[in-house]
Design a protein around this motif. Structure first.
Motif, short mmCIF file in Angstrom:
data_model
loop_
_atom_site.label_atom_id
_atom_site.label_comp_id
_atom_site.label_asym_id
_atom_site.label_seq_id
_atom_site.Cartn_x
_atom_site.Cartn_y
_atom_site.Cartn_z
N SER B 35 0.84 -1.20 0.00
CA SER B 35 0.00 0.00 0.00
C SER B 35 0.88 1.25 0.00
O SER B 35 2.10 1.17 0.12
CB SER B 35 -0.92 -0.01 1.22
N LYS B 36 0.22 2.41 -0.12
CA LYS B 36 0.95 3.66 -0.34
C LYS B 36 1.58 4.20 0.94
O LYS B 36 1.38 3.68 2.03
CB LYS B 36 -0.01 4.69 -0.97
N LEU B 37 2.34 5.27 0.79
CA LEU B 37 3.10 5.83 1.90
C LEU B 37 2.21 6.34 3.02
O LEU B 37 2.47 6.12 4.20
CB LEU B 37 3.98 6.97 1.39
N PHE B 38 1.14 7.04 2.67
CA PHE B 38 0.29 7.63 3.70
C PHE B 38 -1.16 7.18 3.63
O PHE B 38 -2.02 7.74 4.33
CB PHE B 38 0.34 9.17 3.62
N SER B 39 -1.46 6.18 2.76
CA SER B 39 -2.83 5.71 2.69
C SER B 39 -2.86 4.22 2.39
O SER B 39 -1.85 3.63 2.02
CB SER B 39 -3.60 6.46 1.59
N GLY B 40 -4.04 3.63 2.52
CA GLY B 40 -4.16 2.19 2.36
C GLY B 40 -4.55 1.74 0.97
O GLY B 40 -5.00 0.61 0.78
N SER B 41 -4.41 2.59 -0.04
CA SER B 41 -4.73 2.12 -1.39
C SER B 41 -3.54 1.34 -1.95
O SER B 41 -2.40 1.51 -1.54
CB SER B 41 -5.12 3.27 -2.32
N VAL B 66 -1.47 8.77 7.09
CA VAL B 66 -1.10 7.80 8.11
C VAL B 66 0.10 7.02 7.57
O VAL B 66 0.00 6.35 6.55
CB VAL B 66 -2.26 6.82 8.42
N LEU B 67 1.22 7.10 8.25
CA LEU B 67 2.48 6.56 7.73
C LEU B 67 2.52 5.04 7.71
O LEU B 67 2.17 4.36 8.68
CB LEU B 67 3.65 7.11 8.57
N ASN B 68 2.97 4.49 6.59
CA ASN B 68 3.08 3.05 6.38
C ASN B 68 4.42 2.55 6.92
O ASN B 68 5.49 2.95 6.47
CB ASN B 68 2.97 2.78 4.86
N ARG B 69 4.38 1.66 7.89
CA ARG B 69 5.56 1.13 8.55
C ARG B 69 6.56 0.50 7.59
O ARG B 69 7.77 0.70 7.70
CB ARG B 69 5.07 0.08 9.56
N VAL B 72 8.94 2.89 5.94
CA VAL B 72 10.02 3.35 6.81
C VAL B 72 11.12 2.29 6.87
O VAL B 72 12.31 2.60 6.77
CB VAL B 72 9.48 3.65 8.23
N PHE B 92 8.74 15.53 8.60
CA PHE B 92 8.06 15.62 7.30
C PHE B 92 7.70 17.07 7.01
O PHE B 92 7.36 17.83 7.91
CB PHE B 92 6.80 14.75 7.30
N PRO B 300 3.65 14.17 13.43
CA PRO B 300 4.73 14.44 14.38
C PRO B 300 6.03 13.82 13.87
O PRO B 300 6.00 13.07 12.91
CB PRO B 300 4.26 13.77 15.67
N LEU B 302 9.20 11.47 13.10
CA LEU B 302 9.36 10.02 13.01
C LEU B 302 10.52 9.62 13.91
O LEU B 302 11.66 10.04 13.70
CB LEU B 302 9.64 9.62 11.56
#
Lengths: 147, 513
Positions: B35-41, B66-69, B72, B92, B300, B302
């Motif tokens: 899924s994407k960096l900040f979303s669940g698509s 929402v950041l994807n673990r 990171v 960010f 906030p 990371l």
């Protein structure tokens, strides 16, 4: 969460000249500070701002409103921030939530395209490239005649 | 010891004095994640337009990142592999500009404090286009930052409109910034190739340029020694490894010629036109961009941890431990190459070719396991015969009609001296057809077995000697090279079924008598 006490810092304000006779103005909860001089913003800066933010200052009143907004914000300079780390947001000491890498969204093409004024086969339609704003000399805006 | 490469100066001629060339790179690698960096698509190449887009990706009001673990972790792995310092606290920011494929009007990136800084990448080049001499160079990695990809614009010039597909908008990217330590297209291409191999080994990105998973922008400047640094141009739209070196070398040449003609270089962005083989100014990028960077207020900082700083009572899923990731890094290409050289006694150049081709190193090792032939000899068959055939027919190693089992079988026949190497090549050519025959079957079919009867061979040698008095005299007069002709004649008579080494021995014995 940091508690910010403005009082002592404001008294040790760095020299911003206080315009004589500008007096007190009440603007809701923020207006106890004496205002600095109204600063003029150059035409070049206004033009640059219009390009960056795609706003149109339109007339003298618009420009004056901008200048007053800058003057109001300039009050921030009265605070002595020597040795103080800048704060990004009031949430900056919260934990950044990490999401698991699962597919949970998407597949809503129809809904998304409902908002589109124009569409072609499930694509959004936009004008080609960035339409460049005409140069200052060519525009029929207020700025052209301003100082 | 490491030495960052000094840029070569261009050769000086009567007309033009030496110039120093600086080439830096900004490389965007798409993170390999579900899924994407900040979303669940979903992240996927080639899907119906706007089907992999969430409300956040479309920048609808009220949505939050929402950041994807996984993204990171990919960035940390990559930073560690490139010898970077990982910033335990990174931030960010928003980078603002207007474009139809950037619905929010800004990109979330890491401008102030990126996730990794101050690394290095070692890569190798062949001198003079020969594989025989390789030189190792190093390029400094300035930083690696996490950022969002933009959507895709399709320009419809006939109807004067742009079609926008946001499937790619919000996909996680790692931007790797390489300092201008390189001096020509070849060095840049070699550095990018090595980065690509590292990313693929780590699995942090599949780095396939053709699918846009690896995009390179080059920064090029030229100046005379002793004079101030030249103005830099940015070259974009380089779509393949092939064009990377070409585009950079063209731009270097263009700048040199411009300066020699007394012109000036503009600080501009240029696109590479692959059809014309040149760089052209890009219309939309006139003038300096002012991105009005500001901290991303919805995220906030990371925070990453290591073994020492691991918090005691935090949910595991919320904690990323740099040391834990470090311990689990796979062998990087440079380590794999070293191991291949040490274990099998092959040349460094060979190890490069083995790793350059997907699956080739595994194929080689598999053959070595199944044959008695020494690895040093096997490598020749892999790199010359197998690889050239695959290249000719545009096949990958996985698609090879000749399996490692079959090749090992063939090499065993050769090693046991049941066939000559010429015959082996013939058998291999037959194996390519992929008709399912074993090497032994082909040998029997085409009667390629070496003559085992020594007497018969001696007779043939004698016959050849008897029939070529002139050549015999030449050899006896002190011209040993003519012996090769006689060997060739014996080979012909035996239809390639004689061992040339043995034939040479027999002929020499007979002629010395």
């Amino acid at each position: 969460m940091r508690a910010l006490l403005l009082g002592p810092w404001l008294r040790a304000a760095r020299g911003l000249p206080r315009a004589p006779g500008s007096g007190h103005r009440h603007r809701g909860h923020g207006g106890h500070r004496p205002q600095g001089p109204l600063r003029k913003v150059s035409v070049e800066v206004l033009d640059h701002l219009e390009h960056l933010a795609l706003v149109d200052f339109r007339d003298a009143e618009g420009v004056e409103r901008l200048q007053k907004a800058i003057q109001f914000a300039d009050q921030l300079h009265e605070v002595n921030t020597n040795g103080v780390e800048p704060m990004d947001s009031v949430l900056e000491d919260r934990c950044l939530y990490l999401r698991e890498d699962d597919v949970t969204e998407g597949n809503c093409t129809k809904e998304l395209l409902e908002n589109a004024r124009e569409k072609v086969e499930e694509y959004f339609v936009a004008p080609p490239g960035n339409i460049p704003l005409p140069k200052l000399e060519e525009r029929e805006t207020f700025l052209q005649g301003s100082q | 010891s490491q030495s960052s490469s000094l840029c070569k100066t261009t050769p000086s001629t009567a007309k033009s004095p030496r110039k120093i060339v600086f080439v830096g790179l900004e490389i965007h690698a798409q993170i390999s994640s579900n899924s994407k960096l900040f979303s669940g698509s979903q992240v996927q190449f080639a899907a119906p337009p706007n089907s992999l887009v969430s409300f956040f990706d479309a920048s609808l009001p009220g949505t939050l990142p929402v950041l994807n673990r996984r993204c990171v972790e990919a960035a940390v792995m990559t930073g560690l592999a490139l010898n970077c310092s990982i910033n335990k606290k990174s931030l960010f920011d928003r980078k603002h500009y207007f474009y139809a494929d950037l619905p929010a009007g800004y990109q979330i990136t890491q401008q102030r404090v990126p996730i990794a800084v101050n690394g290095s990448l070692s890569y190798s080049l062949c001198i003079d286009n020969k594989m025989s001499q390789m030189v190792t160079k190093t390029v400094r990695i300035k930083q690696i930052q996490l950022e969002q990809d933009s959507g895709k614009s399709l320009h419809d010039d006939t109807r004067s409109q742009t079609l926008v597909d946001l499937n790619r908008a919000g996909v996680g990217l790692m931007e790797v910034v390489m300092e201008p330590d390189m001096c020509c297209g070849e060095e840049a291409a070699a550095a990018v190739r090595e980065l690509q191999l590292i990313l693929q080994t780590l699995g942090s990105s599949q780095a396939v340029m053709a699918e846009g998973q690896l995009r390179v922008d080059a920064n090029v400047s030229v100046h005379h020694p002793g004079e101030p640094y030249g103005v830099r141009t940015e070259v974009k739209n380089i779509n393949s490894m092939r064009f990377l070196a070409k585009a950079i070398d063209y731009e270097i040449q263009r700048q040199i010629e411009e300066l020699e003609n007394g012109g000036t270089i503009l600080n501009e962005t240029r696109a590479f036109d692959s059809k014309l083989g040149c760089t052209v100014p890009m219309r939309d990028k006139e003038g300096q961009q002012d991105y009005r960077f500001m901290p991303e207020p919805n995220l906030p900082p990371l925070i990453l941890y290591d073994a020492k700083s691991l918090p005691a009572n935090m949910n595991h899923q919320q904690v990323i431990n740099i040391d834990w990731i470090h311990e689990r890094l796979p062998d990087l290409p440079s380590v794999k190459r070293k191991k291949l050289v040490e274990q099998y006694g092959i040349l460094p150049e060979h190890s490069f070719t083995l790793l350059n081709e997907d699956g080739l190193a595994e194929f080689f090792e598999s053959v070595v396991k199944q044959t008695q032939m020494k690895p040093k000899k096997v490598i020749g068959w892999i790199l010359k015969d197998l690889l050239s055939y695959l290249k000719q027919h545009s096949l990958t190693v996985k698609e090879s009609p000749v399996s490692s089992f079959l090749l090992a079988d063939l090499l065993n026949l050769l090693e046991k001296k049941e066939i000559s190497s010429t015959a082996a090549k013939q058998v291999l050519a037959e194996l390519w057809k992929g008709e399912g025959k074993t090497p032994l079957e082909i040998v029997k079919e085409q009667k390629l077995e070496l003559l085992q009867d020594q007497k018969e061979l001696e007779q043939i040698c004698q016959a050849v000697i008897d029939g070529h008095e002139n050549e015999v005299m030449a050899i006896k007069a002190g011209n040993p090279k003519v012996l090769n002709k006689l060997i060739g004649l014996v080979q012909k008579k035996t239809q390639g079924r004689s061992n040339p080494v043995l034939v040479k021995q027999l002929l020499e014995k007979k002629l010395s008598g």
